[in-house]
Design an enzyme around this catalytic site. Structure first.
Site, PDB file in Angstrom:
ATOM      1  N   THR A 269       0.837  -1.196   0.000  1.00  0.00           N
ATOM      2  CA  THR A 269       0.000   0.000   0.000  1.00  0.00           C
ATOM      3  C   THR A 269       0.872   1.245   0.000  1.00  0.00           C
ATOM      4  O   THR A 269       2.009   1.228   0.488  1.00  0.00           O
ATOM      5  CB  THR A 269      -0.894   0.063   1.253  1.00  0.00           C
ATOM      6  OG1 THR A 269      -0.077   0.354   2.395  1.00  0.00           O
ATOM      7  CG2 THR A 269      -1.628  -1.242   1.470  1.00  0.00           C
ATOM      8  N   ASP A 270       0.334   2.329  -0.539  1.00  0.00           N
ATOM      9  CA  ASP A 270       0.970   3.609  -0.262  1.00  0.00           C
ATOM     10  C   ASP A 270       0.800   3.878   1.233  1.00  0.00           C
ATOM     11  O   ASP A 270      -0.056   3.291   1.901  1.00  0.00           O
ATOM     12  CB  ASP A 270       0.350   4.723  -1.109  1.00  0.00           C
ATOM     13  CG  ASP A 270       1.325   5.862  -1.359  1.00  0.00           C
ATOM     14  OD1 ASP A 270       2.300   6.000  -0.586  1.00  0.00           O
ATOM     15  OD2 ASP A 270       1.121   6.629  -2.312  1.00  0.00           O
TER      16      ASP A 270
END
Length: 721
Positions: A269-270
């Site tokens: 994920t960011d």
């Protein structure tokens, strides 16, 4: 009876028991390098408790001490050099690397970056420093499309064209990951998946609405190329795409990435993107449900602590199973096995990299070469450049960015103990027989009071370095002087910079050479009347000053080309939040521009001629082949970027023209070079929304060969039957 019988039996029995114990011990099995990485990952999963598995799903974990697995921090950056980790070679910013139009050069740059990364990792581990930015899992490159010049993070990308971005991204990942048959040198990551290119101020709750055609033909092209080339990781974005949060998107992750493309690496994920899903997008009611949905969607690593904090409760509430957690963790473990984390040191081919391999002379030379190849000459009135040292006894170097370190390094940068500013590079190259003066000239806010005007009038030539810095454009929060949360509201160069340049021009008629720094398109028309020559230097890295001096004095002919369109005004573009490609980039914009995609001047002119035209007709499965001769008319050896564009049959939604091949070739003074090109007909396929699939349309196509997207030096037609 043989006296050795019993000892032999005992020895054989001991060996048999040892083999049995090893086969029953997961600890020994996951360290068995003779097994496949998938088998070893499964062996390790069998050894881990559920609590331990959950603890490993975050970017920062404390390892598993009982199994001898140390702590590891996955977060590392290497956009244009090992970043945020002390001494390292600082290469030109990504947009500048794209401007080289040289994917072999980008491969060499990335190979150096991973060499330095391994060396720094080895040095840190020897001191038990297992900290952020000292690992081997890099969250680069950024292969999002720079669709709008307002986007502050566009400097991190390879520009506005999907094909150029794909070529550069693949070259980068191969340099980072290396070619060892058993081990990754480091791990690359394609980000941000997908359709993530601004605005910055609302990126945590923005919903990008994108047609399937634009998604497939523009926003996903480079990601697909990266997956096909074996990228180890993909990072999902903060935004929603067509109402689905990217990090729990079944369309992006399950259907396309895992299903259609068969991606085998890990999805990260960011940072804190999962938090956005329930707090800002409000797509799910709470963090526990987000944790469960992320795992089921295909997330393998969380750049936050949400999975570590909430998956136990998700299990208790029966939102997921232990099998779901195993499936989520396995790909990240596999990456660690590929990096050699669980193998004896003597098996690692990179174990001997150390201090001598960080920012050595060869690496610095490559940084200088990359910077010189990236700079784009936009104006050269009366062939002022290059300067003959014998004709210029005095120079003034001035401007707010002439001594600026920020103007060299861009964002997501490393640090170097020998950053060479423009004034330093020019002074060194000019030599002690030239009177080089330096004056700041102005600051960023005062448009009335200036310094250096008298000195400029007394000098044989003035070099003025102006433009943007990373505090004016960049990521949300980092570009703290940007007017719009990291983004730009306009294309203008700061008013004080323009006013100073105008004042210099009004005071004398001696040569003024203007250098513009920045990571995006700016309004060159503001400064064009006051400049005899204009060079776009981007954020050129640690050797920026030396590289510009190489060009200034003719030791290198400029060969950079624009990887994005320089529009005349933002009024020519659709609304910033509109993700439709219609009216954007050279592929779909049909208005007048300052400078077209692919533009860049050289110190020499080149003539083009066909030595073999493409065949007049072809079919699906064929390859369009042709050969071009490029001849230099100048007295200097120079690099030319030969660009090949294709236009399509008259079908709705087709781009005006599209880059399909390019080659950077060196042509000697007055010499010639032959370049062979080939375009598989399948590469001409476009997304057919009526059947949701790729299709090569029959009809007439045109091939254009030239120095940029607007100047056709050669053209030919062919028909796809």
């Amino acid at each position: 009876m043989d006296r050795t019988f019993f000892p032999k039996c005992i020895l054989l029995l001991a060996l048999f028991l040892a083999v049995q114990l090893e086969s029953q011990s997961g600890t020994r099995d996951f360290r068995n390098a003779k097994k496949t990485v998938d088998e070893r990952a499964q062996d390790l999963l069998d050894e881990l408790s559920t609590e331990e598995k959950i603890s490993l799903l975050g970017y920062s974990n404390q390892g598993i001490p009982r199994l001898g697995i140390p702590a590891y921090n996955w977060w590392n950056e290497s956009l244009h050099g090992v970043a945020r980790a002390g001494e390292a070679t600082v290469f030109p910013q990504a947009i500048a690397l794209a401007a080289t139009f040289d994917d072999q050069l980008i491969h060499e740059v990335a190979d150096v970056i991973s060499t330095e990364a391994r060396a720094k990792y080895n040095l840190a581990i020897a001191k038990e420093r297992r900290i952020q930015y000292m690992g081997l899992t890099f969250w680069s490159p950024n292969v999002n499309i720079f669709r709008d010049p307002r986007w502050g993070r566009g400097q991190e990308t390879y520009g506005e064209d999907p094909y150029l971005t794909s070529r550069m991204g693949v070259a980068y990942l191969k340099g980072i990951q290396g070619n060892d048959p058993n081990y990754l040198k480091a791990s690359a990551c394609a980000k941000h998946f997908a359709a993530h290119s601004g605005p910055e101020y609302n990126r945590h709750f923005f919903n990008a609405l994108v047609s399937e055609k634009d998604l497939r033909e523009t926003y996903l092209v480079a990601f697909k190329a990266m997956v096909d080339a074996g990228v180890e990781s993909v990072m999902c974005g903060y935004n929603r795409l067509n109402d689905e949060p990217c990090c729990t998107s079944p369309t992006l992750i399950a259907d396309i990435l895992r299903g259609e493309w068969n991606f085998q690496g890990h999805v990260v994920t960011d940072c804190w993107a999962l938090e956005d899903i329930w707090l800002r997008h409000k797509a799910l009611p709470n963090s526990v449900i987000v944790a469960a949905e992320a795992v089921k969607a295909g997330i393998n690593l969380d750049c936050s602590n949400l999975l570590q904090d909430d998956l136990t409760k998700a299990l208790e509430e029966k939102l997921i199973t232990v099998d779901d957690i195993d499936k989520a963790l396995a790909p990240a473990l596999t990456t660690q096995f590929k990096l050699g984390f669980f193998d004896p040191e003597e098996k690692n081919p990179f174990r001997n990299l150390g201090e001598k391999d960080v920012r050595n002379a060869n690496h610095v030379t490559l940084a200088r070469q990359a910077a010189a190849q990236s700079m784009v000459l936009l104006k050269n009135e009366g062939n002022l450049l290059p300067l003959n040292r014998e004709d210029y006894g005095s120079l003034l170097v001035t401007g707010a960015n002439s001594g600026s370190l920020d103007a060299l390094v861009g964002n997501y940068h490393g640090v170097s103990s020998e950053l060479v500013t423009f004034v330093e590079g020019i002074s060194r190259a000019a030599g002690p027989a030239v009177a080089v003066q330096y004056d700041l000239g102005f600051n960023d806010v005062d448009t009335v009071r200036f310094g250096g005007v008298w000195a400029s009038g007394m000098s044989d030539a003035t070099i003025v370095v102006i433009g943007l810095t990373p505090v004016m454009e960049g990521e949300e929060g980092d570009a703290f002087l940007a007017e719009n949360g990291g983004d730009k509201k306009h294309l203008d160069i700061p008013a004080a910079h323009v006013a100073f340049l105008k004042k210099l021009r009004e005071s004398h008629n001696r040569p003024i050479i203007t250098v513009v720094t920045g990571g995006s398109a700016v309004n060159i028309a503001q400064i064009e009347p006051y400049s005899d020559a204009i060079m776009l230097a981007w954020y050129p890295g640690e050797q920026g000053g030396n590289a510009f001096a190489d060009i200034l004095f003719g030791d290198f002919s400029p060969s950079g080309r624009l990887p994005l369109t320089f529009y005349k005004s933002l009024d020519q573009l659709p609304d910033y939040e509109n993700y439709d490609m219609a009216g954007r980039t050279y592929r779909y914009f049909d208005g007048e521009v300052q400078y077209p995609f692919g533009f860049g001047l050289s110190y020499v002119d080149f003539n083009y001629s066909w030595t073999q035209k493409p065949a007049s007709s072809c079919k699906l499965g064929d390859t369009v082949r042709f050969q071009v001769e490029v001849e230099s008319t100048g007295s200097l050896a120079a690099l030319e970027v030969v660009q090949v564009y294709v236009s399509y049959p008259a079908v709705d939604g087709m781009p005006r023209r599209e880059l399909k091949q390019f080659a950077k070739v060196e042509v000697g003074a007055g010499g010639k070079s032959l370049i062979d090109f080939s375009i598989p007909v399948w590469d001409l396929a476009k997304w057919d929304e009526s059947c949701s699939d790729w299709k090569v349309y029959e009809g007439e196509y045109h091939v254009f060969v030239g120095g940029d997207s607007a100047r056709e030096k050669l053209s030919a037609a062919f028909v796809v039957e």
